[in-house]
Scaffold this active site. Sequence first.
Site, PDB file in Angstrom:
ATOM      1  CE  LYS A   1      -3.459   2.856   0.540  1.00 22.11           C
ATOM      2  NZ  LYS A   1      -4.548   3.138  -0.365  1.00 22.11           N
TER       3      LYS A   1
ATOM      4  CE  LYS B   1      -3.855   7.373   7.251  1.00 20.58           C
ATOM      5  NZ  LYS B   1      -4.235   6.110   6.672  1.00 20.58           N
TER       6      LYS B   1
HETATM    7  P1  NAP Z   1     -13.066   8.446   7.394  1.00 16.39           P
HETATM    8  O1  NAP Z   1     -14.133   8.826   6.435  1.00 16.39           O
HETATM    9  O2  NAP Z   1     -12.414   9.494   8.221  1.00 16.39           O
HETATM   10  O3  NAP Z   1     -13.705   7.305   8.354  1.00 16.39           O
HETATM   11  C1  NAP Z   1     -13.007   6.731   9.424  1.00 16.39           C
HETATM   12  C2  NAP Z   1     -13.973   5.922  10.264  1.00 16.39           C
HETATM   13  O4  NAP Z   1     -13.257   5.286  11.327  1.00 16.39           O
HETATM   14  C3  NAP Z   1     -15.047   6.775  10.943  1.00 16.39           C
HETATM   15  O5  NAP Z   1     -16.231   5.998  11.071  1.00 16.39           O
HETATM   16  C4  NAP Z   1     -14.431   7.047  12.313  1.00 16.39           C
HETATM   17  O6  NAP Z   1     -15.364   7.332  13.337  1.00 16.39           O
HETATM   18  C5  NAP Z   1     -13.780   5.715  12.596  1.00 16.39           C
HETATM   19  N1  NAP Z   1     -12.667   5.839  13.541  1.00 16.39           N
HETATM   20  C6  NAP Z   1     -11.477   6.447  13.338  1.00 16.39           C
HETATM   21  N2  NAP Z   1     -10.716   6.367  14.440  1.00 16.39           N
HETATM   22  C7  NAP Z   1     -11.437   5.699  15.351  1.00 16.39           C
HETATM   23  C8  NAP Z   1     -11.190   5.306  16.686  1.00 16.39           C
HETATM   24  N3  NAP Z   1     -10.027   5.582  17.301  1.00 16.39           N
HETATM   25  N4  NAP Z   1     -12.163   4.640  17.347  1.00 16.39           N
HETATM   26  C9  NAP Z   1     -13.344   4.383  16.737  1.00 16.39           C
HETATM   27  N5  NAP Z   1     -13.646   4.720  15.481  1.00 16.39           N
HETATM   28  C10 NAP Z   1     -12.690   5.373  14.779  1.00 16.39           C
HETATM   29  O7  NAP Z   1     -11.873   7.676   6.663  1.00 16.39           O
HETATM   30  P2  NAP Z   1     -11.929   6.801   5.298  1.00 16.39           P
HETATM   31  O8  NAP Z   1     -11.725   7.700   4.145  1.00 16.39           O
HETATM   32  O9  NAP Z   1     -13.103   5.888   5.349  1.00 16.39           O
HETATM   33  O10 NAP Z   1     -10.567   5.963   5.462  1.00 16.39           O
HETATM   34  C11 NAP Z   1     -10.465   4.867   6.337  1.00 16.39           C
HETATM   35  C12 NAP Z   1      -9.106   4.186   6.119  1.00 16.39           C
HETATM   36  O11 NAP Z   1      -9.010   3.748   4.758  1.00 16.39           O
HETATM   37  C13 NAP Z   1      -7.900   5.102   6.361  1.00 16.39           C
HETATM   38  O12 NAP Z   1      -6.842   4.374   6.934  1.00 16.39           O
HETATM   39  C14 NAP Z   1      -7.541   5.559   4.953  1.00 16.39           C
HETATM   40  O13 NAP Z   1      -6.188   5.940   4.841  1.00 16.39           O
HETATM   41  C15 NAP Z   1      -7.873   4.318   4.135  1.00 16.39           C
HETATM   42  N6  NAP Z   1      -8.212   4.554   2.733  1.00 16.39           N
HETATM   43  C16 NAP Z   1      -9.096   5.549   2.384  1.00 16.39           C
HETATM   44  C17 NAP Z   1      -9.408   5.744   1.024  1.00 16.39           C
HETATM   45  C18 NAP Z   1     -10.364   6.825   0.569  1.00 16.39           C
HETATM   46  O14 NAP Z   1     -10.442   7.076  -0.644  1.00 16.39           O
HETATM   47  N7  NAP Z   1     -11.100   7.485   1.451  1.00 16.39           N
HETATM   48  C19 NAP Z   1      -8.828   4.917   0.049  1.00 16.39           C
HETATM   49  C20 NAP Z   1      -7.967   3.916   0.439  1.00 16.39           C
HETATM   50  C21 NAP Z   1      -7.661   3.733   1.779  1.00 16.39           C
HETATM   51  P3  NAP Z   1     -15.877   8.858  13.561  1.00 16.39           P
HETATM   52  O15 NAP Z   1     -16.864   9.089  12.467  1.00 16.39           O
HETATM   53  O16 NAP Z   1     -16.454   8.799  14.914  1.00 16.39           O
HETATM   54  O17 NAP Z   1     -14.659   9.749  13.460  1.00 16.39           O
END
Ligand code: NAP
Length: 290
Positions: A170, A238
């Site tokens: 990744k 990050k």
């Molecule tokens: P996001 O929209 O910020 O969602 C993160 C989720 O995780 C939210 O539901 C958040 O809860 C929860 N969360 C985070 N920290 C937590 C904790 N300590 N305890 C409990 N719940 C927690 O992020 P995302 O875009 O879905 O990305 C998620 C992961 O996938 C990341 O590692 C990112 O780098 C990776 N990723 C993202 C993409 C993309 O295009 N978005 C693509 C590939 C990989 P709250 O709502 O309460 O904050």
Amino acid sequence: MKIGFIGSGIMGRPMSLNLIKAGHELYTWGRRFDAVEPLLVAGAVGKGTPAEVAAEAEVTITMVGTTADVEQVVLGERGLMHGARPGSVIVDMSTIAPSAARRIAGELASRGIHMLDAPVSGGQTGAAQGTLSIMAGGDAEVFARVKPLLEALGRSIVHVGGHGAGQVVKACNQIVVSLTMEGVAEAILLARNNGVDPAKMREALMGGYANSRILEVHGQRMLEGNYKAGFKVKLHHKDMGIVMDNARENRTTLPGTELVARQFAALMEAGETELDSSAIMLALERLSGS
Ligand code: NAP
């Protein structure tokens, strides 16, 4: 299959919905009710802690934010580790440091719990359409057990090695993605500053070797100045930190990535943390004073 899922953000929510659609029984927990509510409406069962989720599930998936978030959700006081049965599997699909993935796998192994690091590429659209690219690290036998489940989430599902290897791959993905984004932004800027229509430039490039998903998707966002996430700047920043830390640990020089990492750092300093990462265009425009 009984599946646990923690993380109902941009990626986790559509992934959870795809698992429900595929006929799995989904158990979930979130720290904000409004984030998990759509999943409950779709048939998921809500639980009070991550540990309670893991107690129900054969496989629990995490799709949260940073290394610290995964550590909290998996190893924390009420974390998955405290409910997961020996022989069950935790699949972390977040993007975190490879060293942390190995450390967490080691902690879980001491309790007889299996772990896979299985980060993804393909973004919000890939998550919604179930066409993510999944790169998995961990035991081959555990991967084979979980693969049918991952097929509800992704199209390309590759076992790339032992614990942490998925996160290394990744990191490699993020090098290619971020350098390509920088290239697309620079091309748009140069066309525009020459009085050439950047939309026409993009159209022409899409017919040749310079074409890519980044040129298509992020190029379009840059042309429109539409920086609604998507993949948030703070998450891309990050990921750049993960890549550069890992490069330092492995005595690897990555001058191009370092340069692009500075663009994301500039966006962070400007407070543009929640914008889509294609806002790298804004950082570049500021550098050029345009
Ligand atoms: P996001 O929209 O910020 O969602 C993160 C989720 O995780 C939210 O539901 C958040 O809860 C929860 N969360 C985070 N920290 C937590 C904790 N300590 N305890 C409990 N719940 C927690 O992020 P995302 O875009 O879905 O990305 C998620 C992961 O996938 C990341 O590692 C990112 O780098 C990776 N990723 C993202 C993409 C993309 O295009 N978005 C693509 C590939 C990989 P709250 O709502 O309460 O904050």
